[in-house]
Design a protein around this motif. Structure first.
Motif: not given
Length: 144
Positions: A81-85, A97-102
């Protein structure tokens, strides 16, 4: 074998490049190691963080790696849960792709150590040296 025609300055430059890279990556490596991650994960986090909604293909192009080389570390970052798509409505085949808050917090921590490192070195060397360094690094990168 060492090129016997290389000057002492060029050989020293190679050594300094290695030593500089080691110093530049040592602090982030320690942070990454605590999470079971490595430099490839760091590169992914950095470029996804700098390029929100970058596609997987764009990331492959940026990193100049194969799909196979990117697959496992990217999957690990997704699972952690460091990257989401996301999938844009205009093309369901594309993964952005984007970074999650964490992921943003981790990437920010990693980058902050490197910013601090370069800022101190550039302050010590002076602005003309910093500009020259960036020019040299652009040339080194362009010869890939």
């Amino acid at each position: 074998m060492v090129d016997v025609t290389a000057s002492a300055e060029l050989l020293e430059s190679i050594e300094l490049f290695y030593f500089g890279y080691r110093a530049f990556t040592s602090r982030p490596d320690g942070v990454l190691e605590q999470r079971g991650l490595g430099r490839v994960h760091h590169r992914i986090l950095y470029f996804v963080g700098r390029n929100p909604l970058i596609t997987v293909n764009e990331l492959l192009e940026t990193l100049q790696v194969s799909k196979q080389a990117l697959n496992a570390p990217l999957r690990q970052l997704l699972e952690m849960n460091l990257v989401a798509y996301s999938v844009p409505a205009h093309d369901r085949r594309v993964k952005q792709l984007s970074l999650t808050a964490e992921g943003q917090r981790l990437e920010g921590r990693l980058t902050a150590t490197q910013v601090k490192h370069l800022k101190a070195a550039f302050a010590q060397a002076g602005e003309p040296a910093a500009q020259a360094w960036r020019k040299v690094m652009r040339e080194v990168a362009a010869q890939d």
